[in-house]
Design a protein around this motif. Structure first.
Motif, PDB file in Angstrom:
ATOM      1  N   VAL A 150     -22.313 -89.018  -5.149  1.00  0.00           N
ATOM      2  CA  VAL A 150     -21.977 -89.584  -6.230  1.00  0.00           C
ATOM      3  C   VAL A 150     -20.566 -89.299  -6.535  1.00  0.00           C
ATOM      4  CG1 VAL A 150     -22.501 -90.074  -8.495  1.00  0.00           C
ATOM      5  CG2 VAL A 150     -24.403 -89.389  -7.028  1.00  0.00           C
ATOM      6  N   ILE A 156     -24.177 -95.849 -12.231  1.00  0.00           N
ATOM      7  CA  ILE A 156     -25.506 -95.518 -11.757  1.00  0.00           C
ATOM      8  C   ILE A 156     -26.665 -95.918 -12.644  1.00  0.00           C
ATOM      9  CG2 ILE A 156     -24.240 -93.656 -10.162  1.00  0.00           C
ATOM     10  CD1 ILE A 156     -25.645 -91.771 -12.438  1.00  0.00           C
ATOM     11  N   PHE A 158     -30.554 -94.477 -13.344  1.00  0.00           N
ATOM     12  CA  PHE A 158     -31.276 -93.232 -13.247  1.00  0.00           C
ATOM     13  C   PHE A 158     -32.339 -93.028 -14.074  1.00  0.00           C
ATOM     14  CE2 PHE A 158     -27.698 -92.925 -16.046  1.00  0.00           C
ATOM     15  CZ  PHE A 158     -28.327 -92.192 -17.225  1.00  0.00           C
ATOM     16  N   TYR A 284     -24.885 -84.468 -13.325  1.00  0.00           N
ATOM     17  CA  TYR A 284     -23.798 -85.462 -13.419  1.00  0.00           C
ATOM     18  C   TYR A 284     -23.713 -85.638 -15.087  1.00  0.00           C
ATOM     19  CZ  TYR A 284     -24.426 -85.916  -8.729  1.00  0.00           C
ATOM     20  OH  TYR A 284     -24.436 -85.660  -7.403  1.00  0.00           O
ATOM     21  N   GLU A 305     -29.470 -84.653  -9.930  1.00  0.00           N
ATOM     22  CA  GLU A 305     -29.526 -85.201  -8.755  1.00  0.00           C
ATOM     23  C   GLU A 305     -30.746 -86.147  -8.516  1.00  0.00           C
ATOM     24  OE1 GLU A 305     -28.083 -87.107  -5.334  1.00  0.00           O
ATOM     25  OE2 GLU A 305     -27.014 -85.809  -6.609  1.00  0.00           O
ATOM     26  N   ILE A 308     -31.631 -89.746  -9.990  1.00  0.00           N
ATOM     27  CA  ILE A 308     -30.751 -91.017  -9.756  1.00  0.00           C
ATOM     28  C   ILE A 308     -31.546 -91.864  -8.664  1.00  0.00           C
ATOM     29  CG2 ILE A 308     -28.726 -91.785  -8.419  1.00  0.00           C
ATOM     30  CD1 ILE A 308     -27.271 -89.259  -9.169  1.00  0.00           C
ATOM     31  N   LYS A 311     -27.013 -96.952  -6.911  1.00  0.00           N
ATOM     32  CA  LYS A 311     -25.604 -97.454  -7.449  1.00  0.00           C
ATOM     33  C   LYS A 311     -25.739 -98.785  -7.820  1.00  0.00           C
ATOM     34  CE  LYS A 311     -20.597 -97.654  -6.103  1.00  0.00           C
ATOM     35  NZ  LYS A 311     -19.859 -97.190  -5.065  1.00  0.00           N
TER      36      LYS A 311
END
Length: 340
Positions: A150, A156, A158, A284, A305, A308, A311
């Protein structure tokens, strides 16, 4: 019993869906798709390798005994296959293709709110690359094969940390080890980059985001609520400007600064309207491009993480609509555009 197979399956499927929805599991649709694909696959194999060969043998014996070929009607009476079972079995190739495509390659996503305007608008349908950051199993979201990292500035999709059964879409501002500073009055970002997923202690590199002059964009109005008849209550036009940080893109500000620092969560420091977060390794910090109309990491924390989905890459369809309203047309200028 064969005639009741399909209705019973629909009732059972609906019950399973309601149970999974009640449990608020993060991948309800994937679980249902896997179960249905497995069931159709079992029936497909059973018919292909057991029922159909046995039926052919029975027809051959009947024709041998009678000394003549059977009609289609006579053949249908030998080892008959239930219509419901045959229908479910016939879906297996399609379901298997959809399962592989949606689980490991691409997944469609619809923009439900104003939080990413002007980059993404309500009514946009986008393509999410599931493999951009790793091949994950579709149920527990454990990474099976690593394919990429990422990056700051990525948009993104998620699983919301507070509601894992709901998908969110935001822009990545900070990665593990970054120190994110947000000035609530000037509405500006500064990032002190981390080192190997940990906060930098010396010889640090930082990025102070730059902003163009904010100008009103009458095409975007703040939605403040609803009238009793269901119509939307619009506020003033949003201010649009260009933010230059790790990537360059458009953002929106509400015309008047909104003081919401008292609602911020998981921050390390807060004084003089500047709030500072240190992003943990493997997590993130994300924000919406519509900065004053977005619930994001400032309010509910970091994105792990594992949460997610992928993208956001392209807009493949854009309906001209407002939140919870019927579309009135298609925004043709947004079709097949890349998300920046």
């Amino acid at each position: 019993m064969s005639k009741l197979f399909l209705p019973i399956l629909l009732v059972v499927g609906f019950a399973v869906w309601k149970v999974l929805d009640y449990l608020q599991l993060p991948n309800t649709f994937s679980i249902l798709l896997i179960l249905l694909t497995a069931l159709s696959g079992i029936l497909w194999c059973y018919h292909r390798f057991s029922v159909i060969p046995r039926r052919k043998r029975q027809i051959a014996r009947a024709e041998q005994r009678s000394g003549q070929l059977l009609t289609d009607e006579e053949k249908a009476k030998i080892e008959p296959i239930g219509e419901g079972e045959e229908f479910i079995a016939s879906l297996f190739p399609v379901l298997a293709f959809v399962l592989i495509l949606r689980s490991f390659l691409f997944e469609p996503f619809q923009i439900p709110s104003q939080s990413m305007e002007p980059t993404l608008r309500v009514g946009d349908f986008i393509v999410v690359e599931k493999y951009a950051y790793g091949i994950k199993d579709p149920v527990f979201q454990n990474t099976l094969i690593e394919t990429g990292d990422v990056k700051r500035g990525d948009v993104i999709v998620f699983k919301a940390p507070t509601q894992p059964n709901i998908d969110y879409i935001k822009r990545v501002i900070g990665i593990g080890g970054d120190r994110v500073m947000y000035n609530e009055i000037e509405r500006k970002l500064t990032i002190v980059y981390g080192q190997n997923g940990k906060p930098c202690e010396e010889n640090c590199q930082s990025k102070e985001f730059e902003y163009s002059e904010a100008v009103p964009n009458d095409a975007f109005k703040a939605i403040l609520g609803k009238n009793p008849d269901g119509s939307l209550i619009y506020g003033p036009s949003m201010l649009e400007l260009t933010e230059t940080g790790d990537v360059t893109h458009k953002i929106h500000w509400f015309p008047e600064p909104i003081s919401e620092g008292f609602r911020y969560q998981q921050y390390d420091k807060q004084e003089y309207y500047i709030t500072e977060w240190v992003v943990p390794q493997g997590q993130y910090f994300v924000m919406g491009d519509n900065r004053n109309m977005s619930e994001d990491s400032r309010f509910w924390g970091f994105v792990p993480e594992k949460n997610i989905v992928g993208k956001a890459t392209y807009i493949w369809l854009s309906l001209d609509k407002e939140p919870n309203q019927w579309p009135t047309g298609i925004r043709t200028e947004r079709l097949f555009t890349k998300i920046q």
